[in-house]
Design a protein around this motif. Sequence first.
Motif, short mmCIF file in Angstrom:
data_model
loop_
_atom_site.label_atom_id
_atom_site.label_comp_id
_atom_site.label_asym_id
_atom_site.label_seq_id
_atom_site.Cartn_x
_atom_site.Cartn_y
_atom_site.Cartn_z
N ALA B 224 0.84 -1.20 0.00
CA ALA B 224 0.00 0.00 0.00
C ALA B 224 0.87 1.24 0.00
O ALA B 224 1.89 1.31 0.69
N LYS B 225 0.47 2.19 -0.82
CA LYS B 225 1.10 3.51 -0.82
C LYS B 225 0.00 4.55 -0.79
O LYS B 225 -1.14 4.29 -1.15
N PRO B 268 -3.32 -6.02 -11.31
CA PRO B 268 -4.50 -5.19 -11.02
C PRO B 268 -4.24 -4.36 -9.75
O PRO B 268 -3.64 -4.85 -8.79
N LEU B 269 -4.67 -3.09 -9.79
CA LEU B 269 -4.50 -2.20 -8.64
C LEU B 269 -5.87 -1.79 -8.15
O LEU B 269 -6.85 -1.84 -8.90
N HIS B 270 -5.93 -1.39 -6.89
CA HIS B 270 -7.17 -0.79 -6.44
C HIS B 270 -6.87 0.51 -5.72
O HIS B 270 -5.94 0.58 -4.91
N ILE B 281 -6.59 -1.22 6.76
CA ILE B 281 -7.19 -2.26 5.92
C ILE B 281 -6.90 -3.59 6.60
O ILE B 281 -5.76 -3.85 7.00
N VAL B 282 -7.95 -4.40 6.74
CA VAL B 282 -7.76 -5.75 7.26
C VAL B 282 -8.25 -6.72 6.19
O VAL B 282 -9.39 -6.62 5.72
N VAL B 283 -7.36 -7.61 5.78
CA VAL B 283 -7.73 -8.61 4.79
C VAL B 283 -8.06 -9.90 5.52
O VAL B 283 -7.26 -10.38 6.33
N ARG B 284 -9.23 -10.43 5.29
CA ARG B 284 -9.65 -11.67 5.95
C ARG B 284 -10.64 -12.40 5.06
O ARG B 284 -11.12 -11.86 4.06
N ILE B 338 -3.29 3.29 -2.45
CA ILE B 338 -3.14 2.39 -3.59
C ILE B 338 -2.86 0.99 -3.06
O ILE B 338 -1.97 0.81 -2.23
N GLU B 339 -3.63 0.03 -3.55
CA GLU B 339 -3.39 -1.37 -3.17
C GLU B 339 -2.83 -2.12 -4.37
O GLU B 339 -3.33 -2.02 -5.48
N SER B 340 -1.74 -2.86 -4.11
CA SER B 340 -1.20 -3.78 -5.11
C SER B 340 -0.97 -5.08 -4.37
O SER B 340 -0.11 -5.16 -3.50
N ALA B 341 -1.78 -6.10 -4.70
CA ALA B 341 -1.78 -7.31 -3.87
C ALA B 341 -1.82 -8.57 -4.73
O ALA B 341 -2.09 -8.51 -5.94
#
Lengths: 348, 790
Positions: B224-225, B268-270, B281-284, B338-341
Amino acid sequence: MNKENEILKSLEEDQKKITTLQELNELKVKYLGKKGLITELNAEIKNVAVEEKKAFGQMVNALKEKFLNFYESKKESLEEEILNKKLEQEAIDISLPSKKVKRGSLHPMTRITEEFEDLFVSMGYTVYEGPEIESDENCFQKLNLPKGHPARDAQDTFYLKDEYENYLLRTQTSTAQVRAMEDHTEKGPLRIVCPGKVYRRDEDATHSHQFMQIEGLVIDENISMADLKGTLELFCKKILGEKTKVRFRPSFFPFTEPSVEVDVSCFKCQGKGCALCKGTGWIEVLGAGMVHPHVLEMSGYDSKKYQGFAFGTGIDRFAMFKYGIPDIRTIYGNDIRFIEQFDRKDSE
Amino acid sequence: MKLSRKFVSDYIDLDPELSIEQIALDMTNVGNEFDSASPWVSCTNLVVGEVLECENHPDSDHLHVCQVDVGKEVLQIVCGAPNVRKGLKVIVALPGAKLPLGEIKKTTIRGVESNGMICSIAELGIDHKYLEEKDYKGIHEFDKEAPVGSDPIALLGYDDEIIDFELTSNRGDLLSILGMAYELGAIYKKKVKEMEVSFKENKEKIERDFHVEVKTDYCSLFLAKKVVGVKIKESPDFIKKRLMASGIRPINNVVDISNYVMLETGQPLHYYDADRLGDQIVVRMAKEGEKLTTLDGIERTLSTEDIAITNGEDVIGLAGVMGGLSTEVEMDTKDIIIESAIFDNVKIRKTSKKILRSEASNRFEKGLDPKRSYLAILRSCHLLEKYADATIVGGMIEYNHENMDEKVIEITLDKIKKVLGIEISMEEVKNIFLDLDFKVDVEKEKMIVTVPTRRLDISIAEDLIEEVGRIYGMDKIEGKLPILDVITGSYNKTRRNIKHKLADLGLNETFSYSLIPNQEVHRFTTDHFKEVMLDYPMSEDKNTLRYSLLYSLKEIYLYNKARNQSNISIFEIGKGFYQEEDIYKEDLKLAILMSGDYYLDIQNQKVDFYIIKGICEELFNYLGYENRYRFEASSNLPKEFHPGQSANIILQGKQVGVIGKIHPNILKEDVYAMEINLDQLLQNRPTRMEYKDIPKYPSIEKDFAFVVKKNIMAEELIEIIKKTGGKLLTNVRIFDVYEGEKVGVDEKSIAFKLTFMDPTRTLTEDEVMTVFNKIIEKVENNLSAKLRDE
């Protein structure tokens, strides 16, 4: 000697009058019957002088022989005449329809399958068939398509009720390869073709939810892509004509590495470009490649020692090509007017 | 994947002489098939023109007559657009121009000559989804500076060419301009240019006031940035055109940049509106039944199989598939996270199959390169700074459980030659790897190849062999026949013999579907079995696997009858499916259906029971079962069969099939059918074919006829005759059956011809008569039969 001439003259006249067998037999009585002219003449021998008896006897015998010669030949010609008349009366109209049983036919799919089988059997392949209901393991996992693999999308699968990712209708005859490799306890050289029905959720003019594939597999210590190409060249020439050319294009199948798509030169336009080949001169007919080492290993083969090639194609497609059938649905339509067309030996 | 030639040319120099078709063919030859390869806009004979005069058409209330300067000349053109006026610079299609709507010709419109057409953007064939109202409501208006006589396509930026690829599922790396550039680089031996990723950062650190927590193993990387102070506006024209050429509709500069970077890198970016998002942000994994309204405004219900992006409490995005509406970048957005995952490809595949297939999910499903995740987020910052006036916040949040190491694979030249079957040198192979941008170290016979992380599809030596084959040219491999031990091949001869025998007997083979409607599966059989059904059938009439083939043959009969084809004699061999104690089973079955004419004669003889029985006997005798089977009248017949004209087929005490007339409730016409379980039948070995001495002594034949009650079966008489006749009786044949005036109403007369013979001597008339009379006596006594006087 007067009597002899009399008889001869009478016989000459009588001969001309005979037209039936009955007349002929009456004539025989007239000359050779108990009171026949020749019989009676013969009886006169007792009145002939001893020194003339021999000559008289010879004369009578000559007369007898003359009559019998006539009799036999006339009898034969009269009988032939009667037979000919009878045959003439028996003449029939040979143009009337024949009496026969309907002519049966083998379905074009059977014909193509047999043609494929015969060709490969002649090269030492064994025809190996597996079940149509398969496990996910045999149909996918052991072919390097683990659960969730994106390439599974290309083969939209019919799973059995309550058997999602467990039991299915096979989507490809490659499953039979897995079975053949597993069954082969020595894990040594193998040469098989597997024809059979396969099922996918797909239906239009070129796809049917049920269709037929044939798969080939050769495993040995020194099998290469060149062997694959040579084998497919031979196969395509035999099935589609001696002028057929074969082209390899790299592709991807999870169970082969390297993988190729195999095109053949369009047999309709000889590669010039037509509607059938969409102007390219080539038609895609097969998928093939070298058996992936993981696939070999999963079925118990030593992939360090053995390598092999595999190929697969749709029998339906070949039937469509070979007989010029435009719509796959015709093949499964079972219109009797379609099926009955395949009722004879094909040209070779 | 749509590849824009202009776009990829940012990263690789393509020879301008190379046609787009040639590039597409060259890509096909290395395994990347295409659907189409053509100019984006394929119109011809277009120029920029200036409207010098514009007057109303004398005979129309909306047409105008224009004098248009097209450079070389001034043309009179009739134009119906509402916005045409003097002084406008426009697109002119000259006579002979080819447009999607047809060819433009010199013509006369309501009495006025017209030498061409003034065009709208829509008329150039641009996909409607990219058009604004002005593009199809009226003609296009160029800037004042547009040079008269120049090419309007180039001026508009539509002078691009597009190849639409159909990629194989292993080449996820080609879902990016960079991947395509590397592939083209290997083909044309060109180096890929570096991507511009530089930007300035402010003194703040994202880590200070923003946190990311990953609570599931199904997310292996999360970067994330933060950028601040963005200005949302229209994208520069080149970005819009490249998105459009790639099949994506431009929205605004920020959203467009995220898509642009995805196209370039494949990652893909979000973008989240930072203010709406909050501080974490919590990813679950989602909870069962959890709700999310996605960007398209639709409320989605999630399950525990879906990966959820949350703000710590609420779900704000469906990972890898689509963002949520609540944190969407809008016109007033200032700051962006910016999310790059990288999310698990199998999970994304399942979720996207259920909810939505998108450009993003398609890429996640095929797998991503972690190095690209970094590249993409940096590239994104670079472009946001440049085209959205963004200030880039310092630092980056990195959650990274990915393996970033490049794969190192050893391979020998021998192995390559052995698998491909070609002669190739070490040098050639090495060059192929270098062209692919792989690193190679040669150690004697071995090559140690280092594969870039972008090539997720390569992990073993065989994969490298494929690379060599691809670039060398699979088609250059010379075919040869394998040298193998001589062995005998084999196939199932019996099944083939059966098919051929039946065809010889005049039957036509059919090929029908295994899937039938469930309510039909228990028909034409008395067997009790559990049927096999499908999970999600295509339709209700194809939801169950057939057990009997007779349903299919009945349908074929009806299909043909509807087409006035009434002479049907068909057979099919196929599987019948069932379950036995949870094991799936399939038996090979043969079914026959006959109706109408079988003998083609002037006096037609319609198919009856005895004809189909004859077919069955012919087949069984041919297969070597003569004298081992019988037809048994039974009360246990399938209810689809006529109870008085059908029988079970018994072979050595076991039922192997059923034969008879189809019940009039099923088919009104006289239709006969039989079905045999071939697996059961063929378990019985055929009788051995063996020479028997040809009789040396004459046989004696005797005839008699009996009048019996109708319900007495001929078989019963034959049984007694044979039993009483003993060894001397070598054959019994029925040669006449009579019912009618000469016998009672409930009686029939059956005439037999008996053959007596002794292989060792000549029989006497007396001894034959003794046996013959004994037979007559027995038959009369046992079956209350009367000898019929001739």
